[in-house]
Design a protein around this motif. Structure first.
Motif, PDB file in Angstrom:
ATOM      1  N   ASN A 159       0.815  -1.223   0.000  1.00 29.09           N
ATOM      2  CA  ASN A 159       0.000   0.000   0.000  1.00 29.09           C
ATOM      3  C   ASN A 159       0.843   1.265   0.000  1.00 29.09           C
ATOM      4  O   ASN A 159       0.307   2.379  -0.022  1.00 29.09           O
ATOM      5  CB  ASN A 159      -0.967   0.004   1.188  1.00 29.09           C
ATOM      6  N   GLN A 191      -4.058   4.423  -0.356  1.00 24.87           N
ATOM      7  CA  GLN A 191      -4.231   3.263   0.521  1.00 24.87           C
ATOM      8  C   GLN A 191      -3.595   3.476   1.897  1.00 24.87           C
ATOM      9  O   GLN A 191      -4.054   2.933   2.895  1.00 24.87           O
ATOM     10  CB  GLN A 191      -3.623   2.013  -0.129  1.00 24.87           C
ATOM     11  N   ASN A 192      -2.522   4.253   1.938  1.00 18.74           N
ATOM     12  CA  ASN A 192      -1.828   4.514   3.200  1.00 18.74           C
ATOM     13  C   ASN A 192      -1.378   5.973   3.219  1.00 18.74           C
ATOM     14  O   ASN A 192      -0.343   6.317   2.638  1.00 18.74           O
ATOM     15  CB  ASN A 192      -0.618   3.591   3.359  1.00 18.74           C
TER      16      ASN A 192
END
Length: 260
Positions: free
Chosen positions: A213, A219-220
């Protein structure tokens, strides 16, 4: 406490008191040293009586022996188990007296004339100074007093990869300290931090793995923060570069700070 309570020591040792008198005497025994001492001398006698054969004593009932004495002796034999309880009560009475004596001594030692016990003073908090060239990004390391970032700040965004970085380079006696923050760094991949000197030589000062990610991605959202150091003096460094290394060991640049 009545005189009768002091007269029940022998009857209690032989176990001939009824339950009500037994309870009353045990309360008296807990605070009376005289009865406790007398009772302790009777414990060996009761122990000797426990070794007498009850059937042999019963046979004496047919003789001219005093029946009342025989009855008391048999009761003492049957109730030998009371000896353990007697010793526990003696220990309790002794503990009460010893504790009372120690309390009096402690009270005398803690009088107004006694020197006071020194108390440790709380350690004053260590002041945290803000970095002379602190990061402007609220997500950058050191914001909020977590860690002071030293050195001059340098920002860069690679137009091809889109990877962003903020680096702080600080001059040290041993060389140069480098603090790095990375964002928009996709994964998975293996990365390394390379210092390029002005004499065209290079040095890998740190390596790491990026999860799937990534860092500073959708995603992060958390950025990657790391630190490294090099023996190269700050004035000898031409650029600092973050590289991606494939499975064959071939490196390609992700983002470069060169305005040093």
């Amino acid at each position: 406490m009545s005189r009768a309570d002091h007269m029940d020591v022998a009857a209690y040792a032989l176990g001939v008191l009824d339950p009500q008198d037994t309870e009353r005497f045990e309360e008296h025994l807990a605070t009376c040293w005289a009865c406790a001492a007398e009772l302790e001398t009777m414990v060996p006698v009761v122990g000797l009586l426990s070794g007498i054969d009850g059937e042999a004593m019963a046979a004496l009932e047919q003789t001219h022996t005093d029946p009342a004495l025989l009855d008391r002796t048999l009761v003492a034999v049957r109730r030998d188990r009371r000896r353990t309880r007697v010793r526990q009560l003696l220990a309790t009475a002794a503990a009460v007296v010893v504790f009372g004596g120690l309390s009096g001594v402690a009270a005398g030692m803690l009088g107004d004339d006694s020197p006071s016990v020194p108390q440790a003073e709380p350690t004053p908090p260590v002041p945290t100074s803000a970095p002379s060239s602190g990061p402007a990004d609220p997500n950058a390391p050191g914001v909020g007093g977590d860690k002071e970032i030293e050195g001059d700040e340098h920002r860069a965004t690679d137009p091809g990869t889109g990877v962003q970085t903020t680096m702080w380079l600080a001059k040290k006696e041993y060389g140069t300290q480098i603090a790095v923050q990375l964002g928009r760094l996709p994964g998975p991949r293996t990365c390394r931090l390379v210092v390029w000197r002005k004499n065209a030589t290079s040095e890998v000062v740190s390596t790491w793995s990026v999860p799937g990610n990534g860092y500073g991605t959708n995603q992060n959202p958390l950025t990657l923060q790391l630190s490294a150091s090099t023996s190269a003096p700050l004035g000898d460094i031409e650029k600092v570069q973050v590289q991606s290394v494939d499975v064959n060991g071939v490196a390609s640049p992700l983002v470069t700070v060169s305005d040093l």
